[in-house]
Design a protein around this motif. Structure first.
Motif, PDB file in Angstrom:
ATOM      1  N   PRO A  78       7.837   3.206 -12.003  1.00 54.93           N
ATOM      2  CA  PRO A  78       7.577   2.531 -13.287  1.00 54.93           C
ATOM      3  C   PRO A  78       8.140   3.328 -14.460  1.00 54.93           C
ATOM      4  O   PRO A  78       8.536   2.763 -15.473  1.00 54.93           O
ATOM      5  N   ASP A  79       8.221   4.665 -14.330  1.00 55.84           N
ATOM      6  CA  ASP A  79       8.717   5.461 -15.453  1.00 55.84           C
ATOM      7  C   ASP A  79      10.233   5.636 -15.424  1.00 55.84           C
ATOM      8  O   ASP A  79      10.783   6.452 -16.159  1.00 55.84           O
ATOM      9  N   GLY A  80      10.905   4.890 -14.564  1.00 50.94           N
ATOM     10  CA  GLY A  80      12.361   4.923 -14.572  1.00 50.94           C
ATOM     11  C   GLY A  80      12.989   5.879 -13.578  1.00 50.94           C
ATOM     12  O   GLY A  80      14.183   5.845 -13.346  1.00 50.94           O
ATOM     13  N   ARG A  81      12.176   6.769 -12.957  1.00 47.61           N
ATOM     14  CA  ARG A  81      12.746   7.660 -11.948  1.00 47.61           C
ATOM     15  C   ARG A  81      13.150   6.847 -10.725  1.00 47.61           C
ATOM     16  O   ARG A  81      12.667   5.730 -10.534  1.00 47.61           O
ATOM     17  N   SER A  82      14.010   7.401  -9.915  1.00 50.09           N
ATOM     18  CA  SER A  82      14.301   6.712  -8.656  1.00 50.09           C
ATOM     19  C   SER A  82      14.386   7.738  -7.529  1.00 50.09           C
ATOM     20  O   SER A  82      14.620   8.919  -7.772  1.00 50.09           O
ATOM     21  N   MET A  83      14.168   7.253  -6.330  1.00 46.59           N
ATOM     22  CA  MET A  83      14.075   8.159  -5.189  1.00 46.59           C
ATOM     23  C   MET A  83      14.542   7.422  -3.948  1.00 46.59           C
ATOM     24  O   MET A  83      14.414   6.208  -3.867  1.00 46.59           O
ATOM     25  N   ASP A  84      15.062   8.179  -2.978  1.00 48.96           N
ATOM     26  CA  ASP A  84      15.497   7.541  -1.740  1.00 48.96           C
ATOM     27  C   ASP A  84      14.366   7.455  -0.727  1.00 48.96           C
ATOM     28  O   ASP A  84      13.426   8.243  -0.766  1.00 48.96           O
ATOM     29  N   GLY A  85      14.501   6.502   0.157  1.00 49.40           N
ATOM     30  CA  GLY A  85      13.545   6.376   1.246  1.00 49.40           C
ATOM     31  C   GLY A  85      14.248   5.801   2.452  1.00 49.40           C
ATOM     32  O   GLY A  85      15.444   5.482   2.402  1.00 49.40           O
ATOM     33  N   GLY A 118       2.869   8.929  -9.141  1.00 51.33           N
ATOM     34  CA  GLY A 118       3.364   8.079 -10.222  1.00 51.33           C
ATOM     35  C   GLY A 118       3.819   6.708  -9.745  1.00 51.33           C
ATOM     36  O   GLY A 118       4.134   5.832 -10.537  1.00 51.33           O
ATOM     37  N   LEU A 119       3.823   6.511  -8.447  1.00 49.82           N
ATOM     38  CA  LEU A 119       4.222   5.217  -7.894  1.00 49.82           C
ATOM     39  C   LEU A 119       3.028   4.271  -8.002  1.00 49.82           C
ATOM     40  O   LEU A 119       1.889   4.708  -7.870  1.00 49.82           O
ATOM     41  N   ASP A 120       3.284   2.993  -8.253  1.00 51.70           N
ATOM     42  CA  ASP A 120       2.158   2.067  -8.321  1.00 51.70           C
ATOM     43  C   ASP A 120       2.460   0.791  -7.547  1.00 51.70           C
ATOM     44  O   ASP A 120       3.557   0.618  -7.016  1.00 51.70           O
ATOM     45  N   SER A 131       0.834  -1.192   0.000  1.00 47.14           N
ATOM     46  CA  SER A 131       0.000   0.000   0.000  1.00 47.14           C
ATOM     47  C   SER A 131       0.871   1.246   0.000  1.00 47.14           C
ATOM     48  O   SER A 131       2.015   1.226   0.443  1.00 47.14           O
ATOM     49  N   ILE A 132       0.296   2.337  -0.497  1.00 45.71           N
ATOM     50  CA  ILE A 132       0.997   3.614  -0.567  1.00 45.71           C
ATOM     51  C   ILE A 132       0.082   4.646   0.061  1.00 45.71           C
ATOM     52  O   ILE A 132      -1.082   4.770  -0.311  1.00 45.71           O
ATOM     53  N   ARG A 133       0.630   5.353   1.029  1.00 44.53           N
ATOM     54  CA  ARG A 133      -0.205   6.304   1.769  1.00 44.53           C
ATOM     55  C   ARG A 133       0.588   7.601   1.906  1.00 44.53           C
ATOM     56  O   ARG A 133       1.487   7.688   2.737  1.00 44.53           O
ATOM     57  N   GLY A 134       0.318   8.564   1.052  1.00 41.72           N
ATOM     58  CA  GLY A 134       1.091   9.813   1.094  1.00 41.72           C
ATOM     59  C   GLY A 134       2.567   9.504   0.931  1.00 41.72           C
ATOM     60  O   GLY A 134       2.957   8.826  -0.019  1.00 41.72           O
ATOM     61  N   VAL A 152      16.590   2.984   1.454  1.00 43.89           N
ATOM     62  CA  VAL A 152      16.115   2.182   0.330  1.00 43.89           C
ATOM     63  C   VAL A 152      16.050   3.073  -0.890  1.00 43.89           C
ATOM     64  O   VAL A 152      15.992   4.296  -0.792  1.00 43.89           O
ATOM     65  N   ASN A 153      16.081   2.429  -2.056  1.00 43.10           N
ATOM     66  CA  ASN A 153      15.973   3.157  -3.302  1.00 43.10           C
ATOM     67  C   ASN A 153      14.697   2.709  -3.968  1.00 43.10           C
ATOM     68  O   ASN A 153      14.493   1.519  -4.179  1.00 43.10           O
ATOM     69  N   ILE A 154      13.830   3.636  -4.297  1.00 42.18           N
ATOM     70  CA  ILE A 154      12.546   3.274  -4.880  1.00 42.18           C
ATOM     71  C   ILE A 154      12.586   3.557  -6.383  1.00 42.18           C
ATOM     72  O   ILE A 154      12.891   4.680  -6.798  1.00 42.18           O
ATOM     73  N   LEU A 155      12.327   2.521  -7.168  1.00 45.85           N
ATOM     74  CA  LEU A 155      12.367   2.678  -8.622  1.00 45.85           C
ATOM     75  C   LEU A 155      10.938   2.805  -9.134  1.00 45.85           C
ATOM     76  O   LEU A 155      10.111   1.907  -8.934  1.00 45.85           O
TER      77      LEU A 155
END
Lengths: 441, 536
Positions: A38-45, A65-67, A13-16, A33-36
């Motif tokens: 679907p459109d190829g972007r990545s982000m830290d968490g 855009g996260l799914d 699940s994704i909540r905010g 963690v590194n979140i990839l």
């Protein structure tokens, strides 16, 4: 140490700004963690909580855009670290520690955990070296010393940024040859304020490091930027022996993000919806100011807090005041009278002032003059209430005298515009006002 | 006993280890972080961790120690500085530098230092648990060492020993250790409790005169930030007429502690002339140190305080601030997802507090001496609002309530104790003591002092309407005297010589002010104008 990279596509699940990932094999608290996308972007968490094989992750960025299904999460097996090097001076970064000044990233000399470690209380040196800010109301009556944390409590619309800018430009150590560096951390800054501050910073000769999170940038980054700033400050102070002044603006934005994440986690809200651990969380930032025995550097902190609804008992200024060593309170009334800086000296306080003034720090007569000014001004302010009831004409001459003193004190001592006053000038000015009213010193 | 971590939430960790007991001490993870079992379930336990949990991973090992959180009590505690887990901060600093990185076991006592033991029992003597068998000289005090259990002594040394050497043996072969290990959450035993009957002189005129505290009593002073809680706590720590002071910096500022340490090593105890640090034990868990250790810190401190009480000393425990302790409790409670009470505090807040407060008192110790443990605790109500749960829970149990007033503090009147709202329940039982031991005038003067302050309050309202000049001469005189009372008697500057005021000085000051009023009132009646008298 894990031998292989762990990638999961099991977001449930994704909540905010929060993600739940399931069937995770071995996660760590605080793991990056590194979140990839679907459109190829990545982000830290960062891992916030682990319950069996379900992991709660806070994303440092916009989760749009996260799914569920296509996005994946990479566990890196390390906690959040900041790159450090002496070359960091003069650089501007965003809230994710990426350079935004069109110069490539520096080569790190070392990496350090951003949360830092608590300073051993027995290793702390007592803050007592005077810092001259150039403002009479601070130097004279609420003296700042090296290693202190002294917030500015402002209200919406008051010139807190002009005051902060003045302090940045004019601050000087009365003694000491060490290098003076500014670490500037901006949380949720508007572009207007950003350009103002950048002009100021670029004029500072001794150097600065800036972490800037703009108002339209991901809010969760605001939880990280002050920690990046302080990790850099600790490095410059305690490994490079510099005197570092950290200015953080605006802590109210920080606390609001803390509340946002807390509500997304469905935690029990405390006062006004802010989480119950806000005191400890704020302390983990503010308490990083200080000096260490046997080391020459220091971290001095000036956080700026905008009091919501001008209310000093609001949880943000309230908890801040409980942690910091005093506060500089700005007043709307003085601002309307055209006084700059509009510092109300009565509720303002510097807890470490007593050690930082006197013969070997400022001047022998400093304490006496400060006490007298304070006493008579308080009296004058008390009488203003009476004036509102009976009118000035109904008052005695001695009361009128005190009222006039309070006015002159505000207009000539507190009010100074952008001019810099050194400590001698400040004290002499105090003496001359007291003498003019033939008041006992 | 080794198990594994199943879940991590803030300072608490759930584990699959069985066979633990509630409040057992455990070591968690590869870093061997110290923890304590706070909840047991069918298939495991929940542990609170005393150190930073960042970096702790699922599946890391956990090991039970088989005993609860204890402190080692023995010579060498005085002038020591410990964290909430009774680790010596000086030693932590030697081992890992200026910053505390965690996961290190450091003992509170110096195991190598030699102490000169003088026995008070002989070979063949039967001793009971808690009975004193000898003493060592620790700073200015005789540090009595008691036996931990019953037995007949077969050997006892008379000479030097260090903590890890036994000081003797029983006939059945058991060794008698020179220290005592005690679980912090369990009150130490005593023979019986006695009602408090002696005052605890603090050197603060407002407290000693208007709201006297008792040895063995409890007091709280709540106040918003900037009302001088810490300065007042520290002044009392410096000047209180007790043998030993245990000071807990619970979730407060690090710089303040640095300041305090430096002062205490240089300042002298006004009662004995010895260095203050020699009678002081510091327990420091600043606000940025882990919260669970903050929760434990007040228990660590009170156990040490009880240990010295059991030697027949007067001990004072000061904690700054109890609210931070309650907040730590709340933080742990919420990570356990317990049902919250008021403002998110756990519903057991009041019962925990009263359990803690009841550890104060005057007692006849197991060895037959009389000792006392007093408590003075500060409370930091959010927004300066005294209706919040911690202040309210304390009010129901504390013997004295010294309310710190923000408006007094803004006027720089320190200590900012509000003289209308504060109270001391010990006042009546101490009245006789003050009359007999200090002065027969004490209680009458106190009554006069209260009257003047009350009258001033009433007149102030009138003055706000008609102005000071509009008052009658007698009333104006009273206003002048009341101001004198506030400025010269009730307020005390903590940075001057006036910071400490022994009862004699307190008495002569108040007598002077009251006499001034009476004389002036008399002359006013004789027709001498007030203006003239005030000029003098």
């Amino acid at each position: 140490m894990r031998l292989s990279e762990h990638i999961y596509r099991t977001i449930s699940s994704i909540r905010g700004p929060l993600l739940f990932v399931e069937k995770v094999f071995s996660a760590r608290l605080g793991e990056v963690v590194n979140i990839l996308f679907p459109d190829g972007r990545s982000m830290d968490g960062e891992v916030l909580k682990i319950d069996g094989d379900t992991v709660l992750i806070q994303v440092y960025g916009e989760t749009r855009g996260l799914d569920i299904g296509n996005s994946s999460v990479v566990f890196t097996d390390t906690v959040k670290k900041a790159p450090l090097s002496i070359d960091i001076i003069g650089r501007v970064f965003n809230g994710s520690f990426l350079p935004v000044d069109d110069v490539p990233m520096f080569i790190p000399e070392k990496w350090a955990s951003v949360t830092g470690f608590p300073m051993n209380p027995s290793a702390r040196a007592r803050p007592e070296e005077f810092i001259e800010t150039g403002f009479s109301c601070i130097d004279g009556l609420n003296t700042l010393v090296k290693g202190q944390k002294l917030p500015i409590f402002s209200c919406a619309g008051l010139p807190s940024k002009e005051l902060a800018a003045g302090i940045l430009q004019n601050s000087r150590l009365a003694v000491g040859m060490g290098r003076f560096v500014v670490v500037f951390v901006a949380l949720g800054l508007t572009f207007h304020d950003y350009s103002f501050y950048m002009n100021v910073l670029n004029e500072i000769r001794t150097g600065f490091v800036a972490f800037v999170n703009m108002a339209d940038e991901p809010v969760v980054e605001r939880l990280l930027s002050p920690r990046f700033g302080l990790t850099v400050a600790e490095y410059l102070a305690f490994e490079r022996g510099m005197d570092v002044l950290v200015v953080i603006t605006d802590m109210t934005n920080y606390c609001d993000v803390l509340r946002e994440v807390s509500t997304a986690r469905e935690e029990l809200p405390g006062r006004r919806g802010y989480p119950g651990y806000m005191y400890s969380d704020l302390a983990s930032i503010y308490e990083r100011a200080g000096r260490v025995k046997g080391m020459s550097g220091s971290v001095t902190m000036i956080p700026i807090v905008t009091m919501p609804e001008d209310d000093i008992t609001h949880p943000i200024p309230d908890l801040t005041g409980y942690i910091t060593e005093g506060q500089i309170v700005l007043s709307r009334e003085l601002h309307q009278k055209g006084i700059f800086p509009p510092v109300d000296v009565l509720p303002s306080l510097s807890r470490l002032m007593q050690r930082g003034i006197g013969e070997c720090h400022t001047r022998g007569d400093h304490r006496k003059i400060a006490n007298s000014l304070y006493k008579y001004y308080a009296k004058g302010r008390d009488l203003r209430r009476l004036e509102a009831i009976v009118g000035k004409d109904g008052m005695t001459d001695s009361d009128k005298h005190m009222l006039d003193f309070a006015d002159i004190f505000e207009r000539e001592f507190v009010n100074q515009g952008t001019a810099r006053r050194d400590i001698n000038e400040t004290i002499d000015r105090g003496i001359s006002i007291l003498k003019r009213f033939s008041l006992e010193i | 006993m080794i198990g594994h971590i199943k879940g991590i939430s803030g300072p608490t960790v759930s584990v699959d280890l069985k066979g633990l007991r509630l409040y057992d001490r455990v070591y968690v993870g590869h870093a061997m972080l110290a923890g304590e079992v706070i909840r047991l379930e069918q298939d495991g336990a929940v542990v609170q961790i005393y150190e930073n949990t960042k970096g702790l991973g699922i599946g890391e090992p956990i090991k039970g120690v088989g005993m609860p959180l204890t402190v080692k009590l023995g010579p060498g505690l005085l002038s020591g500085m410990f964290d909430g887990l009774h680790r010596s901060l000086e030693k932590l600093r030697e081992e890992m530098g200026s910053f505390i990185s965690g996961g290190r076991e450091v003992y509170g006592l110096d195991h190598l230092k030699k102490w000169r033991f003088s026995p008070l029992k002989e070979r063949g003597a039967d001793v009971k648990a808690g009975e004193i068998i000898g003493y060592v000289e620790e700073g200015p005090l005789k540090h009595f060492i008691s036996s931990g259990c019953d037995g007949r002594i077969s050997e006892i040394i008379d000479g030097e020993f260090s903590i890890n050497e036994p000081i003797g043996k029983f006939y059945d072969g058991r060794e008698i250790p020179g220290y005592n290990e005690w679980p912090v959450r369990m009150p130490r035993p005593y023979k019986r409790k006695l009602p408090p009957s002696e005052p605890l002189i603090t050197g603060q005129r407002c407290i000693d005169f208007l709201f006297p505290l008792a040895r063995g009593g409890t007091a709280i002073f709540p106040g918003g930030f900037g009302t001088g809680k810490t300065i007042l706590e520290q002044s009392i720590a410096k000047f209180a007429d007790v043998d030993i002071v245990v000071y807990v910096g619970c979730g407060e500022r690090g710089n303040e502690m640095a300041e305090m340490i430096e002062e205490f090593t240089t300042l002298k105890d006004p009662w004995t002339g010895k260095r203050l640090m020699e009678r002081t034990i510091l327990v420091v868990n600043t606000s940025n140190m882990p919260v669970a250790a903050r929760e434990a810190s007040i228990y660590t401190a009170i156990t040490m305080a009880e240990y010295y009480r059991d030697m027949g000393y007067h001990v004072l425990l000061l904690a700054d601030s109890l609210s931070r302790w309650a907040e730590a409790l709340r933080e742990i409670s919420s990570s356990l997802e317990e049902m919250p009470g008021e403002e998110g505090y756990p519903t057991y807040l009041a019962s925990r507090l009263s359990g803690f407060f009841e550890r104060a008192g005057v007692v006849e110790t197991v060895s037959g001496k009389i000792g006392s443990l007093s408590m003075i605790l500060s409370v930091s109500p959010p927004g300066g609002d005294f209706t919040e749960p911690v202040t309210q829970a304390c009010l129901r149990i504390a013997g004295a309530f010294l309310m710190l007033d923000t408006s007094l503090a803004h006027r720089r009147h320190f200590p900012a104790i509000n003289w209308f709202q504060s109270y001391s329940l010990y006042e009546r039982s101490l009245a006789d003591y003050f009359r007999e031991k200090i002065s027969h005038e004490w209680n009458d003067l106190k009554q006069r002092c209260r009257e003047i302050l009350q009258r001033e309050e009433a007149l102030r309202e009138v003055a706000e309407v008609v102005g000071f000049e509009g008052l009658q001469d007698a009333d104006r005189l009273l206003m002048v005297v009341a101001e004198k009372l506030r400025l010269e008697f009730l307020s005390q500057n903590a940075y001057t010589d006036d910071a400490f005021s022994p009862p004699e000085k307190t008495l002569s000051k108040i007598r002077e002010i009251v006499e001034f009023h009476d004389n002036a009132a008399k002359r006013l009646k004789e027709g001498i104008p007030l203006q003239e008298m005030l000029k003098m």
